[in-house]
Design an enzyme around this catalytic site. Sequence first.
Site, PDB file in Angstrom:
ATOM      1  N   ASP A   1       0.851  -1.194   0.000  1.00  0.00           N
ATOM      2  CA  ASP A   1       0.000   0.000   0.000  1.00  0.00           C
ATOM      3  C   ASP A   1       0.884   1.241   0.000  1.00  0.00           C
ATOM      4  OD1 ASP A   1      -1.909   1.934   0.333  1.00  0.00           O
ATOM      5  OD2 ASP A   1      -2.819   1.048   2.125  1.00  0.00           O
TER       6      ASP A   1
ATOM      7  N   HIS B   1      -0.408   4.227  -0.049  1.00  0.00           N
ATOM      8  CA  HIS B   1      -1.177   5.223   0.716  1.00  0.00           C
ATOM      9  C   HIS B   1      -1.220   6.579   0.003  1.00  0.00           C
ATOM     10  CE1 HIS B   1      -2.476   4.774   5.144  1.00  0.00           C
ATOM     11  NE2 HIS B   1      -2.812   3.699   4.482  1.00  0.00           N
TER      12      HIS B   1
ATOM     13  N   GLU C   1      -1.428  -0.731  -4.083  1.00  0.00           N
ATOM     14  CA  GLU C   1      -2.599   0.044  -3.699  1.00  0.00           C
ATOM     15  C   GLU C   1      -2.289   1.533  -3.596  1.00  0.00           C
ATOM     16  OE1 GLU C   1      -5.452   0.360   0.273  1.00  0.00           O
ATOM     17  OE2 GLU C   1      -4.537  -1.553  -0.269  1.00  0.00           O
TER      18      GLU C   1
ATOM     19  N   GLU D   1     -10.552   2.928  -1.792  1.00  0.00           N
ATOM     20  CA  GLU D   1     -11.039   3.083  -0.422  1.00  0.00           C
ATOM     21  C   GLU D   1     -11.491   4.510  -0.137  1.00  0.00           C
ATOM     22  OE1 GLU D   1      -7.518   3.829   2.660  1.00  0.00           O
ATOM     23  OE2 GLU D   1      -7.139   2.071   1.435  1.00  0.00           O
TER      24      GLU D   1
ATOM     25  N   ASP E   1     -15.025   0.671   0.115  1.00  0.00           N
ATOM     26  CA  ASP E   1     -15.262   0.365   1.517  1.00  0.00           C
ATOM     27  C   ASP E   1     -16.764   0.394   1.740  1.00  0.00           C
ATOM     28  OD1 ASP E   1     -15.674   0.635   4.370  1.00  0.00           O
ATOM     29  OD2 ASP E   1     -13.526   1.017   4.523  1.00  0.00           O
TER      30      ASP E   1
ATOM     31  N   HIS F   1     -12.059  -2.764   0.909  1.00  0.00           N
ATOM     32  CA  HIS F   1     -11.250  -2.184   1.979  1.00  0.00           C
ATOM     33  C   HIS F   1     -11.958  -2.431   3.309  1.00  0.00           C
ATOM     34  CE1 HIS F   1     -10.190   1.496   4.462  1.00  0.00           C
ATOM     35  NE2 HIS F   1      -8.983   1.093   4.129  1.00  0.00           N
TER      36      HIS F   1
END
Length: 390
Positions: A196, A198, A223, A249, A272, A299
Amino acid sequence: MKITGIRTIVVNAIHRNWIFVKVETDQPGLYGWGEATLEWKTRAVLGAIEDLEQFVIGQDPRRIEHIFARMTKFSFWPLGSIGLTAVSAIDQALWDIKAKDLGVPVWQLLGGQVRDKVRVYTHLRRAKIGAQIGTEDIGAFCAAVEETLAMGYNAIKLGFVPYCAYEATVPELLHVEKVASAVRDRVGAEVAIMTDFHGRPASPEVAKAYIDVIAPIRPLFIEEPIQPGNAASMAGLARRVACPLATGERLFTPREFAELAELQAVAHIQPDLSHCGGLTGGRKIAAIAEAGQMGIAPHNPMGPVAGAVALHFDVATPNFLIQEEAVGLVPWFDEIFDHPMRLVDGCWEVPQAVGFGIEINEDAAARHPFAPEIVPALDAILPDGTIAHW
């Protein structure tokens, strides 16, 4: 049948406050659970739930699409992450109520079972508070990965990329390359590794530099290599790298996911279900992804209601890939929740109980009331003092 009340229960889980939503009806003992956890926005979400009550109280909870429209269309203003999180939890609870009323698991209402088990992945040391370890000591990091997999997983998501902005320095690139390679060498080819970013890279060029050094370990996906919201930029990056990309997400509406599908911007999406409109919104997004030949990896680093919701969604979703999970995030997880997430050979079993099959011990939950969260994003500062993306 009528909805008579909406109650919220807040449980502090250190880095986030879990928000559980209980929708009550005029039928004795019939209620539904949803989860509206949104990191560091607890009081705002609670207020949004109160605002939505006027559109929900007195309605027949079985008219799920109708109530979803009341919450979203009567609100007039686009609801955003806070408002849609409130909508999502109420929507989830309606599905729980309807399934309990009919005496079936929720997945039966979503089209029925399409798989016999649900593959899951976890984070390093299950993301337990205080148990995390950085990548500075590569040997210790690899040992923690092995320790995590020994808990019964065959897939793990890790963070390799440091805080950055518009530059990927050579020392940092070389270190990330060493860490990724060491992890793959340690766990072998049978373990799925995800990483990830982020959204830390501030440009596609920085993201590409890090992707290129990670690509040789063949991650299942990378991700959020860049910040969400620019589907064209993500699509351009996807065409220049040798790894599957994923995002979603921090996207909330079918239109946002349709843009990803239209541009073939990612291989997999990660909505999500506690932010994208619950199961009602999630089903629409999954259909868009299937039409766009994209897998779906929901997510969920949150509480057990969100986990149970995701489990039922995954059982019935044809283009499902893998599920993020957070069981055991806090040591008292199983003291408060009777939940259906049972890990067997890296997968969750298909639940058979009616509704979501989850119950909350409200007395035990009350022992962990709301408290200001520990916010790890406060560490996202570059050496020159610039605030970075966490």
